[in-house]
Design a protein around this motif. Structure first.
Motif, PDB file in Angstrom:
ATOM      1  N   LEU A   1       0.849  -1.181   0.000  1.00 30.86           N
ATOM      2  CA  LEU A   1       0.000   0.000   0.000  1.00 30.86           C
ATOM      3  C   LEU A   1       0.889   1.237   0.000  1.00 30.86           C
ATOM      4  O   LEU A   1       1.738   1.400   0.875  1.00 30.86           O
ATOM      5  N   VAL A   2       0.717   2.078  -1.015  1.00 27.55           N
ATOM      6  CA  VAL A   2       1.526   3.292  -1.152  1.00 27.55           C
ATOM      7  C   VAL A   2       0.629   4.496  -0.898  1.00 27.55           C
ATOM      8  O   VAL A   2      -0.411   4.656  -1.539  1.00 27.55           O
ATOM      9  N   LEU A   3       1.033   5.335   0.046  1.00 26.29           N
ATOM     10  CA  LEU A   3       0.274   6.528   0.388  1.00 26.29           C
ATOM     11  C   LEU A   3       1.140   7.740   0.046  1.00 26.29           C
ATOM     12  O   LEU A   3       2.229   7.912   0.593  1.00 26.29           O
ATOM     13  N   GLN A   4       0.658   8.565  -0.877  1.00 23.00           N
ATOM     14  CA  GLN A   4       1.433   9.704  -1.330  1.00 23.00           C
ATOM     15  C   GLN A   4       1.144  10.918  -0.460  1.00 23.00           C
ATOM     16  O   GLN A   4       0.001  11.356  -0.345  1.00 23.00           O
ATOM     17  N   VAL A   5       2.194  11.471   0.156  1.00 23.26           N
ATOM     18  CA  VAL A   5       2.039  12.659   1.000  1.00 23.26           C
ATOM     19  C   VAL A   5       2.182  13.912   0.153  1.00 23.26           C
ATOM     20  O   VAL A   5       1.343  14.809   0.171  1.00 23.26           O
ATOM     21  N   SER A   6       3.259  13.996  -0.621  1.00 20.89           N
ATOM     22  CA  SER A   6       3.473  15.141  -1.501  1.00 20.89           C
ATOM     23  C   SER A   6       4.331  14.718  -2.683  1.00 20.89           C
ATOM     24  O   SER A   6       5.049  13.718  -2.628  1.00 20.89           O
ATOM     25  N   GLY A   7       4.252  15.494  -3.755  1.00 24.76           N
ATOM     26  CA  GLY A   7       4.960  15.118  -4.970  1.00 24.76           C
ATOM     27  C   GLY A   7       4.157  14.128  -5.792  1.00 24.76           C
ATOM     28  O   GLY A   7       2.998  13.830  -5.485  1.00 24.76           O
ATOM     29  N   LYS A   8       4.789  13.596  -6.819  1.00 24.34           N
ATOM     30  CA  LYS A   8       4.118  12.678  -7.740  1.00 24.34           C
ATOM     31  C   LYS A   8       4.844  11.340  -7.765  1.00 24.34           C
ATOM     32  O   LYS A   8       6.059  11.281  -7.874  1.00 24.34           O
TER      33      LYS A   8
END
Length: 275
Positions: free
Chosen positions: A33-40
């Motif tokens: 599971l990948v959770l993106q905080v900031s950026g792309k």
């Protein structure tokens, strides 16, 4: 993922980069599971291409090769939280919840998870762990957070049960097609065998029948052929392609190229150019 901060070793990772970073090879051994905080965050596999930005989540299926590109936001930040959903934990949850584990998952290998209040709250609950990575977090506490993620995923998309609880081994796939599509990934032959659903001995045997040579030699030859094509027909620079073709260093690539073609890659002229 390369060189992340391990908030909980082997389970919960946090990565931060301040400049664009591309990882040609990522072997996703476990459901992740990948959770993106900031950026792309951009991910390319043999069958799919996805990208997500801050606040989005993606579930990545196990046993995949992927190319990952991490691009900072305009303010220079790139932050990702990665949760590894290991099989032993998922098997325990399946036992606790009496989940049928006999079905094989045949859906998309990567799934964007729609946000909701529960997942957003879970997302926020991880940030203190990220902000204080030096503090000792017990493994038991970490596993509770991972279990919470699994239950929330099932609540959000019940159809993900087959995704999460598919414990079958990779089926035996078309070896020739797979290798021609994935020769540029710099992974051990043992991983290629696993991904094609074979034992190492079975992989080498089938490979010899199809290509009439050993896997390592074929991989080297195929990568060098592609390098020559890119240099002569696409005017690509050796320094710009060697990592994408599975070579560990420019010197290793140059030595192998010169040995095969009798000339250094830097001295190879594009089509239409003459001395």
């Amino acid at each position: 993922m390369t060189n992340p901060t391990e908030i909980i070793p082997g389970v919960l990772f946090y990565s931060y980069y301040s400049s664009s970073r591309k990882e040609k090879v990522a072997f996703m051994e476990h459901n992740t599971l990948v959770l993106q905080v900031s950026g792309k965050f951009s991910l390319v596999t043999a069958g799919q291409e996805w990208s997500m930005s801050g606040g989005q989540m993606m579930l990545v299926h196990k046993n995949q090769l992927a190319e990952i590109t991490k691009t900072p936001a305009d303010d220079g930040d790139y932050q990702t939280i990665v949760i590894i959903l290991k099989e032993d934990l998922l098997r325990q949850i399946a036992l606790d919840e009496h989940i049928d584990v006999t079905r094989k998952y045949n859906g998309p290998t990567n799934v964007l998870i729609p946000g909701n209040d529960f997942l957003q709250a879970f997302f926020q609950s991880l940030l203190p762990y990220v902000k204080h990575p030096d503090e000792q977090i017990t493994h038991a506490v970490g596993m509770l957070k991972v279990k919470e993620a699994v239950y929330l995923l099932m609540n959000t998309k019940p159809e993900l049960r087959e995704f999460l609880f598919d414990f079958s081994e990779p089926h035996k796939i078309d070896l020739e097609k797979f290798m021609r599509a994935n020769f540029h990934y710099n992974i051990p032959v043992e991983k290629f065998a696993q991904l094609t659903g074979r034992s190492l001995a079975g992989f080498k045997r089938d490979f010899q029948k199809i290509f009439d040579m050993a896997p390592r030699q074929w991989l080297l030859d195929r990568r060098l052929e592609e390098a020559r094509h890119l240099i002569t027909n696409k005017n690509r620079k050796p320094s710009a392609i060697y990592l994408d073709l599975g070579f560990e260093s420019l010197s290793h690539f140059s030595h192998a190229y010169k040995k095969k073609y009798g000339v250094a890659p830097s001295d190879t002229l594009p089509v239409g150019e003459h001395l």
